[in-house]
Design a protein around this motif. Structure first.
Motif, PDB file in Angstrom:
ATOM      1  N   THR A  86      -1.258  48.284  23.006  1.00 41.13           N
ATOM      2  CA  THR A  86      -0.058  49.209  23.328  1.00 41.13           C
ATOM      3  C   THR A  86      -0.401  50.768  22.713  1.00 41.13           C
ATOM      4  OG1 THR A  86       2.093  49.381  23.078  1.00 41.13           O
ATOM      5  CG2 THR A  86       0.974  48.279  21.043  1.00 41.13           C
ATOM      6  N   PRO A  87       0.223  51.714  23.556  1.00 45.36           N
ATOM      7  CA  PRO A  87       0.308  53.010  22.755  1.00 45.36           C
ATOM      8  C   PRO A  87       1.311  53.047  21.919  1.00 45.36           C
ATOM      9  CG  PRO A  87       0.083  52.970  25.091  1.00 45.36           C
ATOM     10  CD  PRO A  87       0.509  51.446  24.800  1.00 45.36           C
ATOM     11  N   LEU A  88       2.239  52.144  21.816  1.00 44.55           N
ATOM     12  CA  LEU A  88       3.116  52.190  20.595  1.00 44.55           C
ATOM     13  C   LEU A  88       3.164  51.280  19.454  1.00 44.55           C
ATOM     14  CD1 LEU A  88       6.231  52.436  23.311  1.00 44.55           C
ATOM     15  CD2 LEU A  88       5.229  54.377  21.741  1.00 44.55           C
ATOM     16  N   PRO A  89       1.999  51.208  18.723  1.00 41.91           N
ATOM     17  CA  PRO A  89       1.868  50.320  17.563  1.00 41.91           C
ATOM     18  C   PRO A  89       2.842  50.263  16.401  1.00 41.91           C
ATOM     19  CG  PRO A  89       0.357  52.001  17.680  1.00 41.91           C
ATOM     20  CD  PRO A  89       0.915  52.454  18.696  1.00 41.91           C
ATOM     21  N   ARG A  90       3.605  51.384  16.478  1.00 37.41           N
ATOM     22  CA  ARG A  90       4.533  51.556  15.279  1.00 37.41           C
ATOM     23  C   ARG A  90       5.982  51.548  15.555  1.00 37.41           C
ATOM     24  NH1 ARG A  90       1.479  55.904  11.213  1.00 37.41           N
ATOM     25  NH2 ARG A  90      -0.312  54.969  10.934  1.00 37.41           N
ATOM     26  N   LEU A  91       6.230  51.339  16.827  1.00 38.01           N
ATOM     27  CA  LEU A  91       7.652  51.376  17.522  1.00 38.01           C
ATOM     28  C   LEU A  91       8.508  50.222  16.723  1.00 38.01           C
ATOM     29  CD1 LEU A  91       9.825  52.675  19.342  1.00 38.01           C
ATOM     30  CD2 LEU A  91       8.919  51.125  21.056  1.00 38.01           C
ATOM     31  N   ARG A  92       9.463  50.507  16.150  1.00 38.03           N
ATOM     32  CA  ARG A  92      10.293  49.606  15.212  1.00 38.03           C
ATOM     33  C   ARG A  92      11.820  49.609  15.873  1.00 38.03           C
ATOM     34  NH1 ARG A  92      11.958  50.154  10.649  1.00 38.03           N
ATOM     35  NH2 ARG A  92      11.761  52.282  10.251  1.00 38.03           N
ATOM     36  N   LYS A  93      12.219  50.670  16.287  1.00 36.67           N
ATOM     37  CA  LYS A  93      13.499  50.987  16.763  1.00 36.67           C
ATOM     38  C   LYS A  93      13.575  51.373  18.196  1.00 36.67           C
ATOM     39  CE  LYS A  93      15.152  52.321  12.311  1.00 36.67           C
ATOM     40  NZ  LYS A  93      15.809  53.284  11.637  1.00 36.67           N
ATOM     41  N   LEU A  94      14.243  50.671  19.206  1.00 37.68           N
ATOM     42  CA  LEU A  94      14.208  50.988  20.495  1.00 37.68           C
ATOM     43  C   LEU A  94      15.813  51.251  20.849  1.00 37.68           C
ATOM     44  CD1 LEU A  94      12.803  51.337  23.234  1.00 37.68           C
ATOM     45  CD2 LEU A  94      13.142  48.835  23.748  1.00 37.68           C
ATOM     46  N   HIS A  95      16.012  52.167  21.488  1.00 36.50           N
ATOM     47  CA  HIS A  95      17.405  52.329  22.204  1.00 36.50           C
ATOM     48  C   HIS A  95      17.259  52.523  23.705  1.00 36.50           C
ATOM     49  CE1 HIS A  95      18.717  53.642  17.977  1.00 36.50           C
ATOM     50  NE2 HIS A  95      17.387  54.479  18.080  1.00 36.50           N
ATOM     51  N   ILE A  96      18.478  51.907  24.336  1.00 32.80           N
ATOM     52  CA  ILE A  96      18.460  52.139  25.750  1.00 32.80           C
ATOM     53  C   ILE A  96      19.606  52.744  26.042  1.00 32.80           C
ATOM     54  CG2 ILE A  96      18.564  50.622  27.969  1.00 32.80           C
ATOM     55  CD1 ILE A  96      16.723  48.453  26.563  1.00 32.80           C
TER      56      ILE A  96
END
Length: 433
Positions: free
Chosen positions: A278-288
């Motif tokens: 994944t290009p987002l290995p550190r993503l912890r918070k996702l907002h939609i």
């Protein structure tokens, strides 16, 4: 008295036609009948003006009646006002520029001397088709700001210099012409396209909304920043599929350092679902965002499973509460089905509801929304997840004020030059309008 009443009962078109047939001297005399007649006579009186000296010119400018149309403010006038503010505020930390249209290139230079400027917002609140704000001047300003950490852009228009392939092509995305006079940057030269923002080494948070993101250079330009927060909107001129591809392309370019991401379009590339790829290995918070297609929630969350997401927040309108809660329940069911490794770090799911001014709901619909939110929260509780469903807090930009040294004590400035009012400067502001 009868003639007076008859005159004022005539339509304005007939009055204008009558006055247009009067010579200048007669029109001036006739204009003194009353104020309404004076206004009708103004075009004829000022149809031809002879000014013999500077003194007459100055008196004419002081006394000429203003137009009834919306006044035109030349970009140089606005730029001079911004220029004065920047020169007077050398310790500026946060700046918001909201204007209808562009700025003159002269405003770029002072940004190089704003050593304390950390947060910059530039938004075009005008009609992009008639008053565009060029990507070249915006990128130049951002690159010249030495300590910029947070950048928010709204409704920025692509330049024909960087997007010649869009000219005359459906869906006819607006393009800026005549911005080739923007000075070259001392390091990157004339490459002042939006992807060059990734070459700002101090940049940590990037927000781009209502802007065309179809530049292929997002995947090839060297990335010098370490973005922690990424917030990408969509372009209303393009299709959902096109916006999705643009979002995925930028996510792939800057993803390795991103901790927090705001999503407006779906994600279909399965590479994001693989922890090792994944290009987002550190993503912890996702907002939609509330503009996200609700029927794509489950697939998008499945495709983002490769990231260590800990919290998911989804914003929606009142009319969509039931559908959103149902979609999140389907995602949680998929999580249970996939086993403990699927979203194993997820600890909370929140839903913020934005009021819809144009919707009218009855008691039955309100009860249905309440039941949907209760089911979601109970499901989260059963899975040991925290969950809050409530009204969305209006977006604002709060500023923390500290000691200031220099000519100006203003740590933040909100400059608004939209609509038919003069630009407003609000030093020591608490939030932006």
């Amino acid at each position: 008295m009868s003639s007076y009443s008859t005159w004022h009962s005539l339509p304005n078109e007939i009055k204008l036609a009558v006055v247009d047939n009067l010579d200048l001297a007669t029109a001036r005399v006739f204009s003194k009948v009353d104020f309404q007649t004076y206004k009708i006579c103004v075009p004829s009186i000022f149809k031809s003006v002879n000014l013999d000296c500077l003194d007459q010119l100055q008196r004419f400018l002081e006394n000429v009646p203003p137009s009834n149309d919306e006044p035109f403010v030349h970009p140089r006038v606005v730029s001079d006002a911004v220029l004065s503010i920047l020169i007077a505020s050398p310790r500026l930390r946060k700046l918001a520029l909201r204007m209808a249209g562009s700025l003159d290139k002269s405003v770029i230079t002072p940004f190089a001397y704003l050593q304390d400027l950390r947060s910059l917002t530039i938004a075009n609140c005008g009609d992009e088709g008639h008053s565009p704000l060029s990507e070249r001047i915006v990128v130049s300003i951002a690159l010249m700001t030495p300590s910029l950490e947070q950048l928010s852009l709204d409704r920025i228009t692509r330049s024909k210099l960087h997007a010649p392939e869009l000219e005359g092509m459906y869906p006819y995305v607006p393009l800026v012409l005549g911005d080739d006079d923007i000075p070259d940057h001392p390091i990157i030269g004339s490459e002042l396209s939006l992807p060059s923002l990734l070459q700002i080494p101090t940049l940590k948070k990037l927000t781009i909304r209502d802007t065309h993101l179809g530049d292929n250079r997002w995947t090839t330009i060297p990335v010098a920043c370490r973005l922690e927060v990424l917030d990408l909107g969509s372009c209303y001129h393009e299709t959902e599929e096109f916006n999705r591809l643009c979002t995925e392309r930028i996510m792939a370019a800057v993803g390795p350092t991103v901790d927090e991401f705001s999503l407006t379009t779906s994600v279909s590339d399965t590479v994001f679902s693989l922890p090792a790829a994944t290009p987002l290995p550190r993503l912890r918070k996702l907002h939609i965002s509330p503009f996200f297609p609700v029927d794509s929630v489950v697939d998008t969350m499945s495709n983002l499973a490769g990231s260590p997401i800990e919290s998911l927040s989804m914003q929606c309108y009142e009319d969509d509460v039931v559908d959103v809660c149902s979609a999140l329940e389907d995602f949680l069911s998929l999580r249970v089905e996939r086993g403990p490794e699927f979203y194993k770090k997820l600890t909370r799911i929140d839903v913020s509801v934005t009021a819809n001014d144009h919707s009218v709901s009855d008691a039955e619909e309100a009860e249905e929304r309440l039941e949907a939110t209760k089911r979601l929260q109970e499901y989260c509780h059963d899975l040991q997840l925290s969950s809050i469903v409530g009204k969305a807090v209006p977006e604002s930009y709060s500023f923390v004020h500290g000691p200031s040294v220099g000519q100006s004590r203003s740590n933040c400035i909100n400059f608004t030059g939209c609509g038919d009012k003069h630009p407003i400067v609000a030093p020591r502001c608490a939030n932006m309008l």
